[in-house]
Write a protein that holds these residues in place. Structure first.
Motif, PDB file in Angstrom:
ATOM      1  N   GLN A  51       0.808  -1.212   0.000  1.00 34.08           N
ATOM      2  CA  GLN A  51       0.000   0.000   0.000  1.00 34.08           C
ATOM      3  C   GLN A  51       0.847   1.271   0.000  1.00 34.08           C
ATOM      4  O   GLN A  51       0.606   2.204  -0.754  1.00 34.08           O
ATOM      5  CB  GLN A  51      -0.929   0.020   1.209  1.00 34.08           C
ATOM      6  CG  GLN A  51      -1.877   1.224   1.203  1.00 34.08           C
ATOM      7  CD  GLN A  51      -2.746   1.256   2.443  1.00 34.08           C
ATOM      8  OE1 GLN A  51      -2.271   0.958   3.525  1.00 34.08           O
ATOM      9  NE2 GLN A  51      -3.988   1.605   2.289  1.00 34.08           N
ATOM     10  N   GLU A  52       1.889   1.300   0.854  1.00 40.88           N
ATOM     11  CA  GLU A  52       2.713   2.493   0.965  1.00 40.88           C
ATOM     12  C   GLU A  52       3.388   2.818  -0.358  1.00 40.88           C
ATOM     13  O   GLU A  52       3.440   3.969  -0.770  1.00 40.88           O
ATOM     14  CB  GLU A  52       3.765   2.299   2.056  1.00 40.88           C
ATOM     15  CG  GLU A  52       4.629   3.536   2.290  1.00 40.88           C
ATOM     16  CD  GLU A  52       5.613   3.329   3.429  1.00 40.88           C
ATOM     17  OE1 GLU A  52       6.825   3.297   3.154  1.00 40.88           O
ATOM     18  OE2 GLU A  52       5.163   3.188   4.577  1.00 40.88           O
ATOM     19  N   VAL A  55       0.844   4.267  -2.827  1.00 39.93           N
ATOM     20  CA  VAL A  55       0.550   5.665  -2.471  1.00 39.93           C
ATOM     21  C   VAL A  55       1.693   6.574  -2.907  1.00 39.93           C
ATOM     22  O   VAL A  55       1.474   7.645  -3.483  1.00 39.93           O
ATOM     23  CB  VAL A  55       0.299   5.804  -0.959  1.00 39.93           C
ATOM     24  CG1 VAL A  55       0.200   7.271  -0.573  1.00 39.93           C
ATOM     25  CG2 VAL A  55      -0.976   5.073  -0.569  1.00 39.93           C
ATOM     26  N   GLU A  59       1.467   9.613  -5.518  1.00 39.87           N
ATOM     27  CA  GLU A  59       1.750  10.978  -5.093  1.00 39.87           C
ATOM     28  C   GLU A  59       2.916  11.583  -5.856  1.00 39.87           C
ATOM     29  O   GLU A  59       3.003  12.803  -6.008  1.00 39.87           O
ATOM     30  CB  GLU A  59       2.009  11.007  -3.583  1.00 39.87           C
ATOM     31  CG  GLU A  59       0.733  10.723  -2.790  1.00 39.87           C
ATOM     32  CD  GLU A  59       0.884  11.008  -1.308  1.00 39.87           C
ATOM     33  OE1 GLU A  59       2.046  11.106  -0.837  1.00 39.87           O
ATOM     34  OE2 GLU A  59      -0.143  11.134  -0.631  1.00 39.87           O
ATOM     35  N   ARG A  64      -2.234  14.030  -4.576  1.00 41.57           N
ATOM     36  CA  ARG A  64      -2.127  13.969  -3.126  1.00 41.57           C
ATOM     37  C   ARG A  64      -3.439  13.457  -2.563  1.00 41.57           C
ATOM     38  O   ARG A  64      -4.486  14.070  -2.755  1.00 41.57           O
ATOM     39  CB  ARG A  64      -1.810  15.362  -2.558  1.00 41.57           C
ATOM     40  CG  ARG A  64      -0.535  15.988  -3.141  1.00 41.57           C
ATOM     41  CD  ARG A  64       0.680  15.136  -2.850  1.00 41.57           C
ATOM     42  NE  ARG A  64       1.902  15.729  -3.383  1.00 41.57           N
ATOM     43  CZ  ARG A  64       3.081  15.151  -3.344  1.00 41.57           C
ATOM     44  NH1 ARG A  64       3.215  13.965  -2.820  1.00 41.57           N
ATOM     45  NH2 ARG A  64       4.131  15.748  -3.840  1.00 41.57           N
ATOM     46  N   LEU A  65      -3.364  12.335  -1.840  1.00 39.25           N
ATOM     47  CA  LEU A  65      -4.580  11.651  -1.421  1.00 39.25           C
ATOM     48  C   LEU A  65      -5.120  12.125  -0.077  1.00 39.25           C
ATOM     49  O   LEU A  65      -6.244  11.796   0.281  1.00 39.25           O
ATOM     50  CB  LEU A  65      -4.314  10.144  -1.345  1.00 39.25           C
ATOM     51  CG  LEU A  65      -3.979   9.482  -2.688  1.00 39.25           C
ATOM     52  CD1 LEU A  65      -3.576   8.041  -2.452  1.00 39.25           C
ATOM     53  CD2 LEU A  65      -5.146   9.564  -3.641  1.00 39.25           C
ATOM     54  N   ASP A  66      -4.344  12.879   0.676  1.00 42.35           N
ATOM     55  CA  ASP A  66      -4.804  13.199   2.018  1.00 42.35           C
ATOM     56  C   ASP A  66      -5.560  14.514   2.117  1.00 42.35           C
ATOM     57  O   ASP A  66      -6.350  14.701   3.024  1.00 42.35           O
ATOM     58  CB  ASP A  66      -3.622  13.209   3.007  1.00 42.35           C
ATOM     59  CG  ASP A  66      -2.473  14.094   2.537  1.00 42.35           C
ATOM     60  OD1 ASP A  66      -2.551  14.622   1.421  1.00 42.35           O
ATOM     61  OD2 ASP A  66      -1.502  14.243   3.303  1.00 42.35           O
ATOM     62  N   LYS A 242     -10.522  11.114  -5.539  1.00 41.90           N
ATOM     63  CA  LYS A 242      -9.513  10.765  -4.540  1.00 41.90           C
ATOM     64  C   LYS A 242     -10.062   9.743  -3.542  1.00 41.90           C
ATOM     65  O   LYS A 242      -9.346   8.823  -3.136  1.00 41.90           O
ATOM     66  CB  LYS A 242      -9.051  12.021  -3.801  1.00 41.90           C
ATOM     67  CG  LYS A 242      -8.130  12.925  -4.615  1.00 41.90           C
ATOM     68  CD  LYS A 242      -7.650  14.072  -3.764  1.00 41.90           C
ATOM     69  CE  LYS A 242      -6.679  14.960  -4.542  1.00 41.90           C
ATOM     70  NZ  LYS A 242      -6.175  16.065  -3.718  1.00 41.90           N
ATOM     71  N   LYS A 243     -11.337   9.911  -3.153  1.00 38.03           N
ATOM     72  CA  LYS A 243     -11.947   8.952  -2.232  1.00 38.03           C
ATOM     73  C   LYS A 243     -11.965   7.558  -2.854  1.00 38.03           C
ATOM     74  O   LYS A 243     -11.685   6.560  -2.187  1.00 38.03           O
ATOM     75  CB  LYS A 243     -13.371   9.397  -1.893  1.00 38.03           C
ATOM     76  CG  LYS A 243     -13.460  10.644  -1.022  1.00 38.03           C
ATOM     77  CD  LYS A 243     -14.898  11.014  -0.759  1.00 38.03           C
ATOM     78  CE  LYS A 243     -15.008  12.302   0.058  1.00 38.03           C
ATOM     79  NZ  LYS A 243     -16.420  12.698   0.274  1.00 38.03           N
ATOM     80  N   LYS A 246      -8.494   6.082  -2.779  1.00 40.94           N
ATOM     81  CA  LYS A 246      -8.173   5.561  -1.453  1.00 40.94           C
ATOM     82  C   LYS A 246      -8.792   4.190  -1.243  1.00 40.94           C
ATOM     83  O   LYS A 246      -8.153   3.267  -0.725  1.00 40.94           O
ATOM     84  CB  LYS A 246      -8.670   6.532  -0.373  1.00 40.94           C
ATOM     85  CG  LYS A 246      -7.836   7.793  -0.223  1.00 40.94           C
ATOM     86  CD  LYS A 246      -8.377   8.644   0.903  1.00 40.94           C
ATOM     87  CE  LYS A 246      -7.560   9.917   1.077  1.00 40.94           C
ATOM     88  NZ  LYS A 246      -8.083  10.766   2.175  1.00 40.94           N
ATOM     89  N   ILE A 249      -6.921   1.580  -3.240  1.00 33.81           N
ATOM     90  CA  ILE A 249      -5.629   1.254  -2.631  1.00 33.81           C
ATOM     91  C   ILE A 249      -5.832   0.346  -1.424  1.00 33.81           C
ATOM     92  O   ILE A 249      -5.076  -0.604  -1.197  1.00 33.81           O
ATOM     93  CB  ILE A 249      -4.876   2.548  -2.246  1.00 33.81           C
ATOM     94  CG1 ILE A 249      -4.447   3.284  -3.520  1.00 33.81           C
ATOM     95  CG2 ILE A 249      -3.669   2.241  -1.384  1.00 33.81           C
ATOM     96  CD1 ILE A 249      -3.963   4.694  -3.277  1.00 33.81           C
ATOM     97  N   ASP A 250      -6.866   0.628  -0.632  1.00 37.99           N
ATOM     98  CA  ASP A 250      -7.182  -0.246   0.511  1.00 37.99           C
ATOM     99  C   ASP A 250      -7.534  -1.657   0.028  1.00 37.99           C
ATOM    100  O   ASP A 250      -7.169  -2.647   0.662  1.00 37.99           O
ATOM    101  CB  ASP A 250      -8.346   0.339   1.311  1.00 37.99           C
ATOM    102  CG  ASP A 250      -7.955   1.603   2.072  1.00 37.99           C
ATOM    103  OD1 ASP A 250      -6.751   1.807   2.284  1.00 37.99           O
ATOM    104  OD2 ASP A 250      -8.853   2.382   2.432  1.00 37.99           O
TER     105      ASP A 250
END
Length: 441
Positions: A51-52, A55, A59, A64-66, A242-243, A246, A249-250
């Motif tokens: 996952q990391e 991400v 990015e 940028r996902l956050d 983006k949601k 996420k 990716i999860d």
């Protein structure tokens, strides 16, 4: 008897269907395993958590996902990144209090005399050069392989941010020197933003010397509360995308089967494409907005009376770029700090490079808003190189350095390089620095 035959035929049909489905599933799983191995170079079932890395890969191309908007207006630099954003605990990398990705707060003070501080200025390409751990290690190792730097502790400070263009580098240099930042050598990697983004400024009737209209206008619009409804809708669309990213990716993290991972990977890839298209649409909507509320705006951005013709516009951009580099060199030379200026390669500037099939798919977008600026602007920038060299600026055109690399080097449809491309750039920069250092002895 007839009913029994029909029942048996029905059971046989279900068994046949079940067997075929099982075979199809096994074949798809096998293909997915092969696909994963080809791309990741290891087996799916023995993989570590990915996952990391996913991400980080996303990015690195600017998604940028956050947070939805992480830039903040800055009174001197135009804009910077929000302090603390994108913290990477593993690398101890974060956005420092001045708004730059860095391992350090600024001004960085030497802790021993053996430290050699290199400041890197420019846009996102310069930022990637300075903060990518792998590239940073290669660069430092490369320099230390030469006797001139063999015993030095190389400290690389990042003063670049996505979208920065001259005279932002000049202003940032002056500001941090005024704060007492020590520098032993300065690298400026630019060229693309100076023409591609300045061209968008010109078309939006924003002074070409102002920060990128793609970055500053949305921030100013939010501050002035005058973004058009269409642009606000696009912001909602981008956030929704983006949601979904996420969630994808999860899902990658929890997939127990290679088939699940392959399907989800394709979905994530499509979401990335959707995001990039939404950003292009948003940029277009902002550019087309013709708000006449300048006099009541809290944030003032100088407007141009009209769109300059190409010849005048690109000459103005190139002259500003030229004068900014001259200014950086003069300021640094007066302090006996060596200055190195590199014009970055870009896929939209015609060279002899033969693009790979993958690059043609991911790195060349016929709808890119940057193509015209690069094709028309780069030749004008390059025409100034001789004059900069005569003015004793250590300037290098790196536009052709990727031509002989047969592997894929570009990783998106803008201007960024993968690890292969970054290594070519690092090798070129380090060789160029050593050449000048030795000649000056």
């Amino acid at each position: 008897m007839k009913d029994s035959t029909l029942l048996n035929n029905g059971k046989n049909l279900l068994i046949l269907i079940a067997v075929n489905l099982a075979i199809a599933f096994i074949c798809l799983e096998a293909l997915s395993l092969a696909f994963y191995f080809i791309n990741q170079k290891h087996f799916f079932y023995t993989r570590i958590k990915t996952q990391e890395k996913v991400v980080e890969d996303i990015e690195r191309i600017g998604i940028r996902l956050d947070e939805s908007i992480v830039e903040r207006l800055h009174p001197f630099f135009g804009y910077v990144l929000k302090q603390g954003a994108f913290t990477n605990e593993k690398l101890k990398l974060k956005v420092n209090k001045h708004g730059f990705f860095s391992l350090y707060e600024y001004p960085f003070i030497k802790t021993n005399k053996n430290q050699f501080i290199i400041g890197v200025f420019g846009g996102s390409v310069a930022n990637n050069f300075a903060v990518d751990e792998y590239i940073n290690q290669i660069f430092s190792k490369k320099l230390r392989s030469y006797p001139e730097f063999a015993d030095r502790e190389i400290v690389v400070l990042n003063f670049g941010n996505g979208g920065y263009k001259q005279p932002q580098q000049l202003l940032i240099l002056n500001y941090f020197l005024a704060l007492g930042q020590e520098l032993d050598l300065v690298i400026n990697i630019d060229g693309f933003n100076e023409v591609a983004l300045s061209d968008l400024n010109n078309k939006a009737k924003v002074e070409v010397g102002m920060p990128s209209v793609q970055h500053i206008q949305p921030l100013a619009g939010l501050a002035n509360n005058n973004l058009p409804p269409e642009a606000m809708s696009s912001i909602v669309e981008i956030n929704e995308n983006k949601k979904q990213l996420k969630a994808g990716i999860d899902q990658l993290q929890t997939c127990q089967l290679a088939l699940c991972h392959a399907v989800t990977s394709l979905q994530v890839k499509q979401l990335v494409n959707n995001y990039q298209q939404a950003v292009v649409k948003y940029d277009s909507q902002v550019k087309q907005s013709k708000s006449d509320t300048v006099n009541s705006d809290i944030v003032y951005i100088p407007k141009a009376d009209s769109v300059l013709q190409d010849a005048a516009a690109f000459e103005k951009m190139a002259s500003m770029w030229y004068e900014s580099s001259i200014g950086m060199n003069q300021i640094l030379s007066s302090r006996k700090i060596k200055y190195f200026h590199f014009i970055q390669p870009n896929q939209y500037y015609p060279t002899k490079r033969a693009f790979t099939a993958k690059e043609k798919e991911i790195a060349l977008n016929k709808e890119s808003p940057y193509i015209e600026g690069v094709k028309k602007g780069y030749p004008v920038l390059l025409s100034k190189v001789d004059d900069l060299q005569k003015a004793r600026v250590n300037i290098f055109s790196a536009v052709n350095i990727l031509d002989n690399t047969k592997e894929t080097v570009y990783k998106d449809a803008c201007c960024h390089y993968n690890s292969v491309g970054e290594q070519v750039l690092v090798n070129y920069v380090s060789r160029s620095i050593i050449k000048i250092v030795r000649e000056s002895k």
